[in-house]
Design an enzyme around this catalytic site. Structure first.
Site, PDB file in Angstrom:
ATOM      1  N   CYS A  81     -19.593  27.828  11.003  1.00 54.21           N
ATOM      2  CA  CYS A  81     -20.725  27.150  11.649  1.00 54.21           C
ATOM      3  C   CYS A  81     -21.808  28.137  12.055  1.00 54.21           C
ATOM      4  CB  CYS A  81     -20.245  26.394  12.883  1.00 54.21           C
ATOM      5  SG  CYS A  81     -19.087  25.061  12.541  1.00 54.21           S
ATOM      6  N   ASP A 136     -39.635   6.395   7.004  1.00 52.23           N
ATOM      7  CA  ASP A 136     -39.391   4.978   7.275  1.00 52.23           C
ATOM      8  C   ASP A 136     -38.086   4.753   8.038  1.00 52.23           C
ATOM      9  OD1 ASP A 136     -37.598   5.639   5.285  1.00 52.23           O
ATOM     10  OD2 ASP A 136     -38.279   4.136   3.849  1.00 52.23           O
TER      11      ASP A 136
END
Length: 224
Positions: free
Chosen positions: A46, A139
């Site tokens: 990570c 959108d």
């Protein structure tokens, strides 16, 4: 990822982050968005991933993409871990990254968005979050999802390439072929009749001749 498919409206959740509490759609505004999850703070893979994301943040910003990460640890842990991420990049070890990190200690979002990796568990035997990537359009609909196991780090250069393809094909009636990169030639979709293709692409259309005789491998210059 049960219940959330390409083209679906992405959930407008609220969450605590390293920049305070946010409403996701409000955070995105009218821009594109990338949400990428991580198993835990202070873990090796990570840290390398977020380090690379930090390095590429200016490129995502050029493309009007808002970045946000998620991990199941707390905001204080995220802020402290950010110092390690910056140090990994040989930068000043501050708590500031060019994008926020969501805190999901109860795994509520991880469950809602189908992020849990059942094969990878923490020291308490609880499933950790997999390495998910969600790309959301202006959108607020999901344009792409990628799901990696916790043991495999992502290629953020590929994620940037995918953003280029999504943005190009959302504005022009073209498709991008294998290994395409920004500036390479693109493909004319089979749905475009041959007579229309010449009008749509004034730079010309190059068709590869095939044994089948079918004229479906059609290339043209990348639209501006």
């Amino acid at each position: 990822m049960p219940g959330l498919l390409l083209g679906d409206c992405f959930p407008d959740f609220e969450a605590d982050t390293t920049i305070g509490r946010i409403k996701f759609h409000e955070f995105l505004g009218n821009e594109w968005g990338i949400l990428f999850s991580h198993p835990r703070d202070y873990t090796p893979v990570c840290t390398t991933e977020l380090g690379r994301a930090v390095k590429l943040a200016p490129e995502f910003k050029k493309r009007n993409v808002r970045m946000i990460a998620l991990s199941i640890d707390s905001v204080p842990d995220h802020l402290s871990w950010s110092k390690d991420i910056n140090a990994y990049n040989s930068d000043e070890p501050t708590e500031t990254l060019p994008f926020p990190i969501i805190a999901d200690p109860k795994r509520d979002l991880a469950v809602q968005l189908g992020m849990l990796d059942p094969d990878e568990k923490d020291n308490e035997g609880m499933p950790v979050t997999a390495r998910c990537v969600f790309i959301i359009g202006p959108d607020k609909k999901m344009k792409l999802s990628i799901l990696y196991p916790a043991t495999t780090g992502r290629n953020f250069d590929e994620i940037l390439r995918v953003v280029d393809s999504l943005q190009l094909t959302s504005n022009h009636n073209v498709a991008t072929p294998v290994d395409w990169k920004l500036g390479d030639r693109v493909m004319v979709p089979p749905t475009v009749p041959e007579a229309d293709a010449c009008k749509m692409f004034p730079s010309g259309v190059f068709t590869i001749e095939l044994p089948s005789g079918k004229k479906y491998l059609r290339y043209t210059a990348q639209p501006k």
